[in-house]
Design an enzyme around this catalytic site. Structure first.
Site, mmCIF file in Angstrom:
data_model
loop_
_atom_site.group_PDB
_atom_site.id
_atom_site.type_symbol
_atom_site.label_atom_id
_atom_site.label_comp_id
_atom_site.label_asym_id
_atom_site.label_seq_id
_atom_site.Cartn_x
_atom_site.Cartn_y
_atom_site.Cartn_z
ATOM 1 N N GLY A 294 45.428 -3.009 17.019
ATOM 2 C CA GLY A 294 45.011 -2.206 15.875
ATOM 3 C C GLY A 294 45.953 -1.043 15.606
ATOM 4 N N THR A 295 46.443 -0.410 16.669
ATOM 5 C CA THR A 295 47.324 0.754 16.488
ATOM 6 C C THR A 295 48.570 0.364 15.698
ATOM 7 O OG1 THR A 295 46.537 1.705 18.558
ATOM 8 C CG2 THR A 295 48.635 2.543 17.715
ATOM 9 N N ASN B 6 34.574 4.452 15.307
ATOM 10 C CA ASN B 6 34.519 4.024 16.704
ATOM 11 C C ASN B 6 33.575 4.856 17.551
ATOM 12 O OD1 ASN B 6 36.918 5.601 15.799
ATOM 13 N ND2 ASN B 6 37.078 6.051 17.975
ATOM 14 N N HIS C 241 40.997 -7.259 20.911
ATOM 15 C CA HIS C 241 40.144 -6.892 22.051
ATOM 16 C C HIS C 241 38.879 -6.147 21.622
ATOM 17 C CE1 HIS C 241 41.180 -2.487 22.921
ATOM 18 N NE2 HIS C 241 42.009 -2.788 21.953
ATOM 19 N N THR D 95 58.959 -12.059 19.401
ATOM 20 C CA THR D 95 58.234 -13.307 19.649
ATOM 21 C C THR D 95 56.744 -13.018 19.761
ATOM 22 O OG1 THR D 95 60.149 -14.173 20.798
ATOM 23 C CG2 THR D 95 58.042 -15.264 21.239
ATOM 24 N N CYS E 275 40.546 10.483 25.692
ATOM 25 C CA CYS E 275 41.907 10.233 25.211
ATOM 26 C C CYS E 275 42.669 9.534 26.318
ATOM 27 C CB CYS E 275 42.586 11.518 24.767
ATOM 28 S SG CYS E 275 42.887 12.645 26.096
HETATM 29 N N1 PLP Z 1 41.226 1.886 15.063
HETATM 30 C C1 PLP Z 1 40.019 2.113 15.581
HETATM 31 C C2 PLP Z 1 38.891 2.484 14.679
HETATM 32 C C3 PLP Z 1 39.812 1.993 16.950
HETATM 33 O O1 PLP Z 1 38.605 2.221 17.467
HETATM 34 C C4 PLP Z 1 40.911 1.644 17.779
HETATM 35 C C5 PLP Z 1 40.757 1.582 19.248
HETATM 36 O O2 PLP Z 1 39.912 2.222 19.825
HETATM 37 C C6 PLP Z 1 42.149 1.405 17.182
HETATM 38 C C7 PLP Z 1 42.277 1.533 15.823
HETATM 39 C C8 PLP Z 1 43.329 0.997 17.997
HETATM 40 O O3 PLP Z 1 43.245 -0.382 18.322
HETATM 41 P P1 PLP Z 1 44.073 -0.996 19.536
HETATM 42 O O4 PLP Z 1 43.426 -0.555 20.797
HETATM 43 O O5 PLP Z 1 43.974 -2.491 19.320
HETATM 44 O O6 PLP Z 1 45.474 -0.529 19.393
#
Ligand code: PLP
Length: 367
Positions: free
Chosen positions: A68-69, A137, A187, A224, A307
């Site tokens: 996600g990041t 989150n 995940h 990859t 964090c």
């Molecule tokens: N965005 C939200 C709302 C999240 O809760 C998180 C992870 O806690 C992320 C992005 C980041 O995702 P990842 O852990 O797959 O990088």
């Protein structure tokens, strides 16, 4: 250990595990032209098709990322070029850290974005990229992403929706929200860590990469791809059913009733929320003390604002909601898809015990 921290990482789904093991047993780089490469490529493209259609987009418009990041960072890098950026006050650090200097869209006490303020921000300046999460989150609060998309389109702005916590838990569709991009993470929906995706609206699908590399992902993300993790991601996305909320909601409500009886405040209560998430502030009792006491009793929960260093401070989400000192006194309980009813009953007993033990310490501190 009873695991109640699904918003940090969901419990791995057996279907995802099987799909990964199957993929790990195969050899071949999806970019290779020989038969082994082509077979791996087919796995990758099947996964792309499955995930894109599951979330209301087209396979050609889905870029696999490491999570996600990276999906959030790619959206801001690729869509934000030449635009000013507006971010919701309760966005995840994955957004905030990629958009320094962005204008902040305020939220109300329940954590819902102020659409009138968004309208004003959009009217006042050059074309923007707006980042608004689907579900928070820490509190589970759902944002009005459909209304935000309508406003953005009216003002010639783009909307990126971080759907990392919502995907698989509530209906999420790029097409149905009318947004321009969606971030997803494996995940968080029961697949392995290490895979995620950015799903783009067809007219924006040729965005500039963060990592050009060897031109993989149609030049939008070099490197990859981790095919086994992606196979697990697709399998998890396929079996993460939104209807599980009907089972989780009453369990979450039982936890909240018990917590309220102990004097806790449910942060973000009221508007629509994820059924698995509860953010419980115990006035006067520090979040880290609660997390540690529950950990010692065998329950994994987190503080609103854990964090990467593991230190716990005041949550920027709860602070933005105007919760003041409660922002450092809240824990997050997030039920995994497979939580057992008995585990929730045991947690309620442990929470009561924790509250009963920590509150007198507070009273004696004050004396
Ligand atoms: N965005 C939200 C709302 C999240 O809760 C998180 C992870 O806690 C992320 C992005 C980041 O995702 P990842 O852990 O797959 O990088």
């Amino acid at each position: 250990m009873i695991y109640l921290d699904a918003n940090a990482s969901e419990a791995l789904r057996p279907e995802a595990r099987r799909a990964m093991l199957d993929a790990l047993d195969r050899v071949g780089n999806p970019a290779s032209v020989h038969g082994a490469g082509r077979a791996t490529r087919k796995m990758l493209e099947d996964a792309r098709e499955a995930i894109a259609s599951r979330f209301g987009g087209r396979a050609a418009d889905l870029v696999f990322t490491s999570g996600g990041t990276e999906a959030d960072a790619l959206a801001i890098h690729g869509l934000g070029a030449g635009r000013r950026v507006i971010v919701g006050a309760t966005e995840h650090d994955a957004i905030l850290a990629s958009a320094p200097g962005a204008a902040i869209l305020p939220v109300d006490r329940a954590g819902v974005a102020d659409l009138a303020a968004l309208d004003r921000l959009l009217a006042d300046g050059p074309p923007a990229l707006v980042c608004l999460m689907f579900a928070n989150n820490e509190t589970g609060t759902l944002q009005p992403v459909v209304e935000a998309a309508t406003l953005c389109r009216r003002h010639g702005a783009l909307l990126h929706v971080d759907a990392v916590q919502a995907a698989g838990r509530v209906p999420v569709s790029l097409a149905a929200t009318g947004s321009h991009a969606l971030a997803l993470s494996s995940h968080k929906l029961g697949g392995p860590a290490g895979a995620g995706a950015l799903l783009l609206a067809p007219e924006l699908a040729s965005i500039a990469p963060l990592m050009p590399g060897g031109g993989q992902e149609r030049g939008r993300r070099g490197g990859t791809p981790p095919v086994a993790a992606i196979a697990g991601f697709a399998a998890a996305a396929g079996c993460a059913v939104e209807s599980n909320a009907d089972r989780l909601g009453p369990l979450r409500d039982a936890i909240e009733r018990a917590a309220l009886a102990e004097g806790a405040v449910v942060c973000g209560a009221g508007p629509a929320r994820l059924a698995n998430t509860s953010c419980l502030a115990l006035p006067g009792v520090r979040a880290d003390a609660q997390v540690i006491a529950l950990d010692l009793a065998g329950f994994a929960v987190s503080a609103g604002a854990a964090c990467s260093s593991g230190k716990i401070g005041a949550s920027h989400v709860l602070t933005a909601m105007g919760l003041g000192t409660l922002a450092a006194q809240a824990i997050r309980v997030s039920l995994p898809w497979n939580v057992a009813e008995g585990d929730v009953r045991a947690f309620i007993a442990a929470y009561r015990d924790m509250a009963a033990r920590l509150r007198p310490m507070l009273a004696s501190d004050a004396a």
